[in-house]
Each structure stands twice: as C-alpha cells, then as structure tokens.
Design an enzyme around this catalytic site. Structure first.
Site, mmCIF file in Angstrom:
data_model
loop_
_atom_site.group_PDB
_atom_site.id
_atom_site.type_symbol
_atom_site.label_atom_id
_atom_site.label_comp_id
_atom_site.label_asym_id
_atom_site.label_seq_id
_atom_site.Cartn_x
_atom_site.Cartn_y
_atom_site.Cartn_z
ATOM 1 N N TYR A 101 0.856 -1.189 0.000
ATOM 2 C CA TYR A 101 0.000 0.000 0.000
ATOM 3 C C TYR A 101 0.891 1.238 0.000
ATOM 4 C CZ TYR A 101 -3.026 3.711 1.710
ATOM 5 O OH TYR A 101 -3.697 4.903 1.829
ATOM 6 N N GLU A 189 -3.307 7.391 -4.084
ATOM 7 C CA GLU A 189 -3.208 6.133 -3.339
ATOM 8 C C GLU A 189 -3.065 4.970 -4.318
ATOM 9 O OE1 GLU A 189 -5.947 4.889 0.239
ATOM 10 O OE2 GLU A 189 -6.677 3.889 -1.557
#
Ligand code: GDP
Ligand code: MN
Length: 395
Positions: A101, A189
């Site tokens: 992530y 993101e």
C-alpha cells in the site's frame, strides 16, 4: 475531484509510474475486443468511485474470450455500494508475488504532506491501521524540502517491503510524490502496489483526488470535471452555479457567503437540528439566485423546513427581500421558511417581507432564534404525501 481508476492510471502514467496496459469497454463485445488486443489473461474491472470492488465481485480474472464476455456481462450494470457500473477497465493481468500500500495526502495538523507505506496491501488500509498500526510506515514531508531519494529509501526500508521490490518502490514513490505535488492532488493512493513474480513493481489500482481549485493550472482537468459523479441535487446546484453540498438532515439552509453558510449549518446542529445541506448563494441574492437555491433545496424530499440566513454587506437588505418575494412567486415551496435578515438596509428588507409573512414564511430577529424556529418547524411538520397547499397565494 475524484478520478475513476482508469483516469488515475492515466494520470500516474504521465508521471512515469508503471501501470498495466488496458482500455475501456462499455459492452461485453468491447471487453472481448480489448482483451483480444491485449492478450490473455486479462482482468475485468468495474469503474466506480468506491473502494472494495474486489470483494463486491467487481474485479474478475478472465483466461479467454468466453470468460471475458461472461465477466463483463455480469459486472456491467452491477450495483456496488450504490454505484452502478457503466464502464469497465480491461487490463492485462499481472502475476502477483506481493501486494503493498502507498499513498500521499495532506496532514492538515502537521501542515506537511503525509506519506504512508505498508507491506500489507490489497486490503482495506483502515483495517490495517486499526489491527496493526505498526504495519504502516509514515513520513511527513515538508513541501519546501520535498522528498529526496535517500529519505525515500529509508522509508521503504522502514516499511519492510521485500528486497526485490525496494528499488522499484523507491522509484515509484518519488514519482508518486511528484504526481501528488505537481498534479495538485489532495490524495494519491496505490492499493495494491505490486511486486510481480518476475520482479517488477507497478501500480495495480489508482485512487486519485485532484484539487478542483487548481483547474486553472491544468486546463485538461476539465475532462475529469465532466465525468464527476454527483448526486442529482448536487448536479442541479452545480448547473445553477451554486455552492451546494448535500447533507442528510431535514433543515434546508441558504446563506450568503461560505463562512455564514458554515456557521448556519453549525448553529442548526447546536440547537439540536440536522441540516439537509450547505448552500452558499454567494454575494448577490437576486430573484434568479434565490429561486434556483429554493428549487435545489426543495428537490430534496427530506427537507421539512428552510432557514434563509442573509447578512447584507455589499448586498442590500431590500434587494434580498425583493429577490425572496419574487422567487416565492415563481417557485412553489411546500416546507415552511424562516428568514433571518440582517446587515445593510435590513429594516427596509424586513418591511418588504412583512406583508408576505404567514405561517409558511416567518421572520426571526436573530440567527439563533431563526435556527431554533426552523428546527422546531422541521420536527413539527408531518410528512405530507402530495402535500396540499393551504391556499395562501402570497407566502
Ligand atoms: P479494489 O477492490 O476496488 O481496491 O480493486 P483493486 O484494483 O485493488 O483489485 C482488488 C484485488 O484484485 C487486488 O488486491 C488483487 O488481489 C486482485 N487483482 C487486481 N488486478 C489483478 C491482476 O492483474 N492479477 C491478479 N492476480 N489479481 C489482481
Ligand atoms: Mn484497491
């Protein structure tokens, strides 16, 4: 301004961030045509602006044309958390060795950019943060200093990514930071950022939110504005040039100026009510603007009273009052209205309103009195299916 995954990937690609090749499809036939060009296996991905598409069944691997057609047919039209799938992104499938992530956003308290990186990707980051906060490596980046490669490498080391992924991740994170800053994004993101079985690091998903106030620096962002997903109320307001944000209460709010509109939303809460919206009509309060604002507000079936809070500065009280009277002659408004009118020429404005007052249109002397009255009216009014009018022509 939120982007769809495919737009986010195009945005990433401009900054040199590696993504998988792919294309859009709106029908199963188009999906197969794209897949035939790319080669198999492909991933069929629902394009909706909401996370957790995978879990919802909106992301499927397909090994051949028949599977691609079947998955496309089942995903198109699917409802994912209230978002209907109308477009698919078909991309060449990746062989995943590890999922990470990565993101940048603004830490408003620290007044710095916040980077988050985790070796636990592909899952909900909120869940990781709750279960295992140490699994997220955070850095604060001073916008003046920027993010240099040495610091970026330390960050990647701290996150504990696989050795084979370190160089690729450092490269991508530097580019992601550039995309975030130069692209005037509020959020970038990548979840998951993957390491493939042949040792390549790339972005498998993209969540990008751009600062709409920076459109003047990026004329091409108009194309993203055009595909914005707005609810019906927000779309109607946007078309009328009103600053409107839908909320979930029952007191409709109209105020002039963003500060006063926010204060009005706050005071409705303070006296125990729930605002149905934020609506700033800006400087002027002409009949057109007022009628437009009332139309937008009353298109929300939850609205049971309306609070108009105007403080005249350059805008004069009598102009506001005339605008309200003219607007009410044009639009039929069911919920009762409470008006607080103060500031420049407020007395003249109130004099204009007075002959029109009724139990459906009231004046209140202060902002707090107006808020209390509007909240009381909202809780008193029983929902009136088909709501019959009381026959007052001039309310
Ligand atoms: P989200 O669920 O909305 O976040 O959608 P993502 O694009 O992140 O995809 C969800 C999951 O699907 C990923 O975490 C992967 O595990 C899987 N996935 C997506 N693309 C591929 C791919 O190309 N190959 C494989 N093997 N899995 C994929
Ligand atoms: Mn994802």
């Amino acid at each position: 301004m939120d982007l769809f995954e495919y737009q986010g990937k195009q945005f990433f690609a401009r900054y040199g961030i590696p993504v998988s090749p792919g294309d859009l499809a709106r029908t199963p036939e188009e999906a197969v045509a794209v897949a035939e060009r790319l080669g198999y296996p492909v991933v069929v991905k629902a394009q909706v602006q909401v996370g957790g598409r995978g879990k919802a069944g909106g992301i499927k691997l397909a090994a051949d044309a028949a599977e691609t057609r079947a998955h496309a047919a089942s995903i198109l039209g699917m409802d994912i958390k209230g978002h209907r799938v109308e477009v698919l992104w078909i991309e060449l499938a990746s062989d995943i060795a590890a999922e990470y992530y990565a993101s940048f956003t603004l830490d408003r308290l620290a007044k710095q950019h916040l980077g988050m990186l985790s070796s636990r990707g592909g899952v909900d980051i909120e869940q990781v943060a709750a279960e295992d906060p140490d699994a997220i490596a955070r850095i604060l980046v001073d916008p003046v200093d920027g993010l240099d490669e040495a610091r970026c490498r330390d960050w990647v080391e701290a996150a504990g990514l696989d050795r084979a992924a370190v160089d690729g991740a450092v490269d991508i994170l530097g580019k992601l930071y550039r995309a975030y800053v130069d692209g005037d994004a509020d959020l970038v993101e990548i979840n998951p950022l993957i390491l493939t079985t042949d040792g390549v690091v790339r972005a498998l998903d993209a969540k990008v939110s751009l600062d709409a106030n920076a459109i003047f620096r990026h004329p091409d962002y108009k194309e993203y504005d055009a595909t914005q997903v707005r609810d019906a109320r927000e779309r109607a307001a946007h078309e009328k040039g009103l600053q409107y944000v839908g909320l979930d209460g029952d007191v409709g709010v109209i105020a002039n100026g963003a500060g006063l509109a926010m204060a009005t939303v706050d005071i409705v809460h303070q006296v125990g009510g729930r605002p149905a919206n934020f609506l700033d009509i800006g400087g002027g309060a002409s009949a057109d603007v007022m009628a437009g604002a009332l139309e937008v507000i009353t298109s929300d079936p939850n609205v049971r009273s309306i609070l108009i809070n105007i403080f005249g500065g350059i805008t004069k009280g009598e102009e506001v009052a005339n605008g309200i009277v003219a607007a009410l002659a044009r639009v039929r408004i069911e919920p009762p209205i409470v008006i607080r009118l103060d500031g420049t020429n407020a007395d003249q404005g109130r004099d204009i309103l007075r002959p029109h007052l009724s139990e459906r249109l009231e004046l209140a002397p202060t902002m707090i009195a107006a808020a209390k009255r509007a909240v009381a009216l909202a809780s008193a009014v029983a929902p009136a299916p088909g709501g019959s009018s009381t026959g007052e022509e001039d309310r």
